[in-house]
Scaffold this active site. Structure first.
Site, PDB file in Angstrom:
ATOM      1  N   PRO A   2      47.121  38.326  44.540  1.00 47.88           N
ATOM      2  CA  PRO A   2      46.657  36.957  44.777  1.00 47.88           C
ATOM      3  C   PRO A   2      45.128  36.899  44.831  1.00 47.88           C
ATOM      4  O   PRO A   2      44.491  37.660  45.555  1.00 47.88           O
ATOM      5  CB  PRO A   2      47.276  36.608  46.134  1.00 47.88           C
ATOM      6  CG  PRO A   2      48.453  37.521  46.260  1.00 47.88           C
ATOM      7  CD  PRO A   2      48.043  38.793  45.578  1.00 47.88           C
ATOM      8  N   GLU A   3      44.548  36.013  44.031  1.00 48.23           N
ATOM      9  CA  GLU A   3      43.097  35.837  44.018  1.00 48.23           C
ATOM     10  C   GLU A   3      42.746  34.598  44.833  1.00 48.23           C
ATOM     11  O   GLU A   3      43.610  33.948  45.412  1.00 48.23           O
ATOM     12  CB  GLU A   3      42.610  35.723  42.572  1.00 48.23           C
ATOM     13  CG  GLU A   3      42.888  36.956  41.717  1.00 48.23           C
ATOM     14  CD  GLU A   3      42.007  38.145  42.072  1.00 48.23           C
ATOM     15  OE1 GLU A   3      41.090  37.993  42.908  1.00 48.23           O
ATOM     16  OE2 GLU A   3      42.236  39.234  41.513  1.00 48.23           O
ATOM     17  N   LYS A  58      39.365  35.929  50.652  1.00 45.36           N
ATOM     18  CA  LYS A  58      40.817  35.973  50.447  1.00 45.36           C
ATOM     19  C   LYS A  58      41.574  36.199  51.751  1.00 45.36           C
ATOM     20  O   LYS A  58      42.747  36.591  51.742  1.00 45.36           O
ATOM     21  CB  LYS A  58      41.167  37.044  49.411  1.00 45.36           C
ATOM     22  CG  LYS A  58      40.629  36.706  48.021  1.00 45.36           C
ATOM     23  CD  LYS A  58      41.275  37.507  46.916  1.00 45.36           C
ATOM     24  CE  LYS A  58      40.887  38.961  46.954  1.00 45.36           C
ATOM     25  NZ  LYS A  58      41.438  39.712  45.792  1.00 45.36           N
ATOM     26  N   ARG A 110      54.912  45.432  48.669  1.00 47.66           N
ATOM     27  CA  ARG A 110      54.171  46.691  48.577  1.00 47.66           C
ATOM     28  C   ARG A 110      53.426  47.043  49.863  1.00 47.66           C
ATOM     29  O   ARG A 110      52.831  48.105  49.959  1.00 47.66           O
ATOM     30  CB  ARG A 110      53.205  46.645  47.388  1.00 47.66           C
ATOM     31  CG  ARG A 110      53.918  46.466  46.050  1.00 47.66           C
ATOM     32  CD  ARG A 110      53.003  46.667  44.872  1.00 47.66           C
ATOM     33  NE  ARG A 110      52.518  48.043  44.788  1.00 47.66           N
ATOM     34  CZ  ARG A 110      51.680  48.472  43.847  1.00 47.66           C
ATOM     35  NH1 ARG A 110      51.231  47.624  42.926  1.00 47.66           N
ATOM     36  NH2 ARG A 110      51.281  49.725  43.822  1.00 47.66           N
ATOM     37  N   ARG A 152      18.113  44.356  39.278  1.00 48.04           N
ATOM     38  CA  ARG A 152      19.415  45.031  39.258  1.00 48.04           C
ATOM     39  C   ARG A 152      19.798  45.358  37.816  1.00 48.04           C
ATOM     40  O   ARG A 152      19.835  44.481  36.958  1.00 48.04           O
ATOM     41  CB  ARG A 152      20.494  44.155  39.899  1.00 48.04           C
ATOM     42  CG  ARG A 152      20.356  44.019  41.414  1.00 48.04           C
ATOM     43  CD  ARG A 152      21.464  43.140  41.947  1.00 48.04           C
ATOM     44  NE  ARG A 152      21.398  42.989  43.384  1.00 48.04           N
ATOM     45  CZ  ARG A 152      22.094  43.703  44.260  1.00 48.04           C
ATOM     46  NH1 ARG A 152      22.904  44.655  43.827  1.00 48.04           N
ATOM     47  NH2 ARG A 152      21.985  43.481  45.552  1.00 48.04           N
ATOM     48  N   ARG A 261      37.745  48.480  35.001  1.00 47.32           N
ATOM     49  CA  ARG A 261      38.561  47.273  34.819  1.00 47.32           C
ATOM     50  C   ARG A 261      38.497  46.846  33.361  1.00 47.32           C
ATOM     51  O   ARG A 261      37.449  46.924  32.717  1.00 47.32           O
ATOM     52  CB  ARG A 261      38.047  46.127  35.701  1.00 47.32           C
ATOM     53  CG  ARG A 261      37.970  46.444  37.184  1.00 47.32           C
ATOM     54  CD  ARG A 261      39.337  46.700  37.794  1.00 47.32           C
ATOM     55  NE  ARG A 261      40.191  45.537  37.759  1.00 47.32           N
ATOM     56  CZ  ARG A 261      40.203  44.595  38.707  1.00 47.32           C
ATOM     57  NH1 ARG A 261      39.377  44.676  39.751  1.00 47.32           N
ATOM     58  NH2 ARG A 261      41.033  43.578  38.628  1.00 47.32           N
TER      59      ARG A 261
END
Length: 271
Positions: A2-3, A58, A110, A152, A261
């Site tokens: 879930p985001e 979150k 989980r 950066r 990712r």
């Protein structure tokens, strides 16, 4: 996992049903999720009124007077309001029984979620204290992103996904926002101009608001007896679209690995 849009929709789904309700009983069927469930949780919550439900990044915060339950859904967690007398399922690890007989039920196959209790300011809790701003104005805007990206060399996509910079920009939404802003995900964050940062900050907010709006169509599911799939039907422009034509220029969408990712982008539109 879930985001932020899913967590925001969870808040909107459960808040009307639990706000102002008194917790009459607490049942924990697991001693530990990602972290141990506090053994005193039942004692702390029973008899308290859930005054309001908030979201920070979150995390969901059940504000109960001088104490707060902090909940994170982890990778597979859901919160639903179950009808009175509804039996728990195999993965239903925590029940908060409310004074109208219904149950706020935490399901987590989980067991990567967490439920904690704090008697002090939850925003000062170690899990929340170092988080960056929410990904919307006024705190998150082009000026802020420009200032945080100076000097950066990290890829801008990795910066967007750093919760110390801004919260809630997961992999799906980082890919989509960068496409909308026409910025290459590998581009050094420090190379972005003020205009680039303004465009990207707007794109981040727009992508997340669109996902939240899609989630609003599922609010009825938060009082269903069946647990829905939980992820919104989005129509991504680049995420997961390897080899498909760019919706702008027709160039095949490319996929690379960035920060371990998968990352998708248009090689022509994004510079």
């Amino acid at each position: 996992m879930p985001e932020l849009p899913e967590v925001e929709t969870t808040l909107r789904g459960i808040a009307p049903h639990v706000t102002g309700r008194r917790v009459t009983a607490v049942t924990a069927r697991a001693a530990k999720l990602r972290l141990p469930i506090p053994p005193e949780l039942g004692e702390r919550l029973t008899g308290r009124v859930i005054e309001r439900v908030e979201r920070r990044a979150k995390y969901l915060l059940l504000r109960c007077g001088d104490g707060t339950a902090i909940i994170h859904l982890g990778m597979t967690g859901t919160l639903r309001v179950a009808p009175a007398g509804s039996p728990p399922g195999k993965y239903d690890h925590l029940d908060l029984v409310l004074d109208d007989g219904r149950t706020l039920r935490f399901r987590d196959p989980r067991k990567f979620g967490l439920v904690l209790w704090t008697g002090s300011d939850p925003l000062a809790h170690p899990l929340l204290a170092q988080l960056g701003p929410e990904p919307f104005p006024p705190l998150f805007n082009g000026s802020y992103l420009f200032s945080r990206s100076r000097k950066r060399n990290a890829a801008i996509k990795l910066l967007l996904m750093d919760n110390r910079i801004v919260v809630g920009v997961g992999n799906i939404y980082a890919n989509e926002a960068l496409f909308r802003a026409r910025i290459h995900p590998e581009r050094a964050a420090g190379s972005l101009s003020e205009e680039d940062c303004a465009t990207l900050a707007t794109a981040v907010g727009d992508v997340l608001r669109d996902a939240i709006a899609e989630g609003d169509t599922t609010l009825h599911e938060f009082i269903a007896t069946e647990v829905p799939s939980g992820y919104f039907r989005i129509n991504p422009a680049v995420y997961g679209q390897t080899g498909k034509p760019c919706t702008v220029c027709g160039t095949p969408i490319a996929r690379i690995r960035l920060g371990n990712r998968s990352t998708w982008f248009c090689p022509v539109c994004q510079k």
